[in-house]
Design a protein around this motif. Sequence first.
Motif, PDB file in Angstrom:
ATOM      1  N   GLN A 126       0.825  -1.205   0.000  1.00  0.00           N
ATOM      2  CA  GLN A 126       0.000   0.000   0.000  1.00  0.00           C
ATOM      3  C   GLN A 126       0.863   1.260   0.000  1.00  0.00           C
ATOM      4  O   GLN A 126       0.575   2.231  -0.697  1.00  0.00           O
ATOM      5  N   GLU A 127       1.914   1.248   0.793  1.00  0.00           N
ATOM      6  CA  GLU A 127       2.805   2.409   0.838  1.00  0.00           C
ATOM      7  C   GLU A 127       3.546   2.572  -0.491  1.00  0.00           C
ATOM      8  O   GLU A 127       3.694   3.690  -1.001  1.00  0.00           O
ATOM      9  N   LEU A 128       4.006   1.470  -1.062  1.00  0.00           N
ATOM     10  CA  LEU A 128       4.776   1.537  -2.302  1.00  0.00           C
ATOM     11  C   LEU A 128       3.954   2.084  -3.460  1.00  0.00           C
ATOM     12  O   LEU A 128       4.427   2.930  -4.227  1.00  0.00           O
ATOM     13  N   VAL A 129       2.714   1.618  -3.605  1.00  0.00           N
ATOM     14  CA  VAL A 129       1.930   2.030  -4.772  1.00  0.00           C
ATOM     15  C   VAL A 129       1.520   3.502  -4.708  1.00  0.00           C
ATOM     16  O   VAL A 129       1.187   4.100  -5.737  1.00  0.00           O
ATOM     17  N   THR A 130       1.555   4.076  -3.525  1.00  0.00           N
ATOM     18  CA  THR A 130       1.173   5.493  -3.411  1.00  0.00           C
ATOM     19  C   THR A 130       2.331   6.438  -3.716  1.00  0.00           C
ATOM     20  O   THR A 130       2.136   7.655  -3.737  1.00  0.00           O
ATOM     21  N   ILE A 131       3.517   5.898  -3.957  1.00  0.00           N
ATOM     22  CA  ILE A 131       4.678   6.727  -4.314  1.00  0.00           C
ATOM     23  C   ILE A 131       4.800   6.743  -5.835  1.00  0.00           C
ATOM     24  O   ILE A 131       5.105   5.719  -6.447  1.00  0.00           O
ATOM     25  N   PRO A 132       4.558   7.872  -6.489  1.00  0.00           N
ATOM     26  CA  PRO A 132       4.659   7.918  -7.950  1.00  0.00           C
ATOM     27  C   PRO A 132       6.059   7.524  -8.414  1.00  0.00           C
ATOM     28  O   PRO A 132       7.053   8.022  -7.889  1.00  0.00           O
ATOM     29  N   SER A 133       6.131   6.624  -9.403  1.00  0.00           N
ATOM     30  CA  SER A 133       7.451   6.185  -9.875  1.00  0.00           C
ATOM     31  C   SER A 133       7.397   5.653 -11.302  1.00  0.00           C
ATOM     32  O   SER A 133       7.808   4.511 -11.551  1.00  0.00           O
ATOM     33  N   PRO A 134       6.895   6.448 -12.249  1.00  0.00           N
ATOM     34  CA  PRO A 134       6.963   5.985 -13.641  1.00  0.00           C
ATOM     35  C   PRO A 134       8.420   5.796 -14.061  1.00  0.00           C
ATOM     36  O   PRO A 134       9.314   6.491 -13.545  1.00  0.00           O
ATOM     37  N   SER A 135       8.673   4.857 -14.954  1.00  0.00           N
ATOM     38  CA  SER A 135      10.049   4.619 -15.412  1.00  0.00           C
ATOM     39  C   SER A 135      10.697   5.936 -15.800  1.00  0.00           C
ATOM     40  O   SER A 135      10.131   6.728 -16.552  1.00  0.00           O
ATOM     41  N   GLY A 136      11.908   6.157 -15.274  1.00  0.00           N
ATOM     42  CA  GLY A 136      12.625   7.392 -15.536  1.00  0.00           C
ATOM     43  C   GLY A 136      12.534   8.399 -14.408  1.00  0.00           C
ATOM     44  O   GLY A 136      13.265   9.398 -14.406  1.00  0.00           O
ATOM     45  N   ASN A 137      11.665   8.136 -13.430  1.00  0.00           N
ATOM     46  CA  ASN A 137      11.494   9.068 -12.311  1.00  0.00           C
ATOM     47  C   ASN A 137      11.236   8.275 -11.028  1.00  0.00           C
ATOM     48  O   ASN A 137      10.164   8.334 -10.437  1.00  0.00           O
ATOM     49  N   THR A 138      12.259   7.533 -10.597  1.00  0.00           N
ATOM     50  CA  THR A 138      12.086   6.556  -9.516  1.00  0.00           C
ATOM     51  C   THR A 138      12.905   6.839  -8.264  1.00  0.00           C
ATOM     52  O   THR A 138      12.956   6.011  -7.361  1.00  0.00           O
ATOM     53  N   GLU A 139      13.527   7.998  -8.193  1.00  0.00           N
ATOM     54  CA  GLU A 139      14.400   8.304  -7.063  1.00  0.00           C
ATOM     55  C   GLU A 139      13.673   8.203  -5.724  1.00  0.00           C
ATOM     56  O   GLU A 139      14.191   7.631  -4.750  1.00  0.00           O
ATOM     57  N   THR A 140      12.467   8.748  -5.643  1.00  0.00           N
ATOM     58  CA  THR A 140      11.744   8.779  -4.366  1.00  0.00           C
ATOM     59  C   THR A 140      11.425   7.377  -3.869  1.00  0.00           C
ATOM     60  O   THR A 140      11.622   7.059  -2.683  1.00  0.00           O
ATOM     61  N   VAL A 141      10.955   6.511  -4.743  1.00  0.00           N
ATOM     62  CA  VAL A 141      10.580   5.172  -4.301  1.00  0.00           C
ATOM     63  C   VAL A 141      11.807   4.314  -4.021  1.00  0.00           C
ATOM     64  O   VAL A 141      11.794   3.496  -3.090  1.00  0.00           O
ATOM     65  N   ILE A 142      12.887   4.497  -4.759  1.00  0.00           N
ATOM     66  CA  ILE A 142      14.126   3.769  -4.451  1.00  0.00           C
ATOM     67  C   ILE A 142      14.644   4.186  -3.078  1.00  0.00           C
ATOM     68  O   ILE A 142      15.097   3.351  -2.280  1.00  0.00           O
TER      69      ILE A 142
END
Length: 350
Positions: free
Chosen positions: A15-31
């Motif tokens: 649930q926490e992971l899917v709420t963090i926007p992370s389209p390919s090319g913009n993944t810094e926040t979720v990483i």
Amino acid sequence: MSTYPNTKNTIGTIQELVTIPSPSGNTETVISYVENALKETGYEMGRNRKGGLIVTIPGKDSSKHRMLTAHVDTLGAMVKEIKSNGRLKLSMIGGFRWNAVEGEYCEIETASGKKFSGTILMHQTSVHVYKDAGEAKRDEKNIEVRIDEVVWNQEEVRALGIEVGDFVSFDPRVEVTDSGFIKSRHLDDKASVGILLELIKNVSQEGIELPYTTHFLISNNEEIGYGGNSNIPSETVEYLAVDMGAIGDGQSTDEYTVSICAKDSSGPYHYAFRQHLVDLAKSNEIQYKVDIYPYYGSDASAAIRAGHDIIHGLIGAGIDASHAYERTHETSLYHTEKLLYHYIQSEMVE
């Protein structure tokens, strides 16, 4: 006594992971989220130049390694054009169909970090105005974003800071039902990332010594084809992608078992490796299905295409409505976690 697998914990992580926007090319926040979630384990962590995260757990045998991967990048879009009426045209990131996101809420993130909400709509949405509202083709020409700001033209949109190339993410609309389902966008592949996070934490908390040094790659470019095709140590023998099992007509995969892939669009996966996973499932009362995914590719197949000399496999929870508004059940997550738990403690395929 260990309570692992605990699907309640896993679902909370997902649930926490899917709420963090992370389209390919913009993944810094979720990483960064994943990195912070694993800091207490004390395991060695590092990033590759593509921005993916590699976690390493030392094993009894350091001459032969394993690698498991799940990808944290998702489908999304970029601003392709700012229209004269203040709406946005989009360019896809990843392989989906426009009808799968029609009517979805979205978020536009500017280069400066500002975020604006919007809705993805057909230009010909109003049935009171457009006679062809139902028949008009759902494509990049007709799909547009209605921004939730008072804007009438290009200039006013640009004054907000929105420009061509800005990332657009889709509202996940995550929900967990009393009947055990989790439904959300981006369960592909954040369900698997959540599973691996809980698995790594469990190995640390229980002090489990693995038979082989094992790497976990949280890749961030899978949806565009090359997430897990690099940074594979030369000692790696087995490479297991943990992704989704695709459900549909003619498929054996369902939302209640772990799916073991025999073949996808890249060709067959390693037969002995597949059989090893099946044997582990049978001997540990793990409910599973073997399946073929006709229009599918994984980080493992990307690694093979890149020329790595590895044994490759693919498993995952069964995900309904892939690349749309997805759903799985807690039992599928449970059996996937249980198979991974036994796999990382098993002997290698000979």
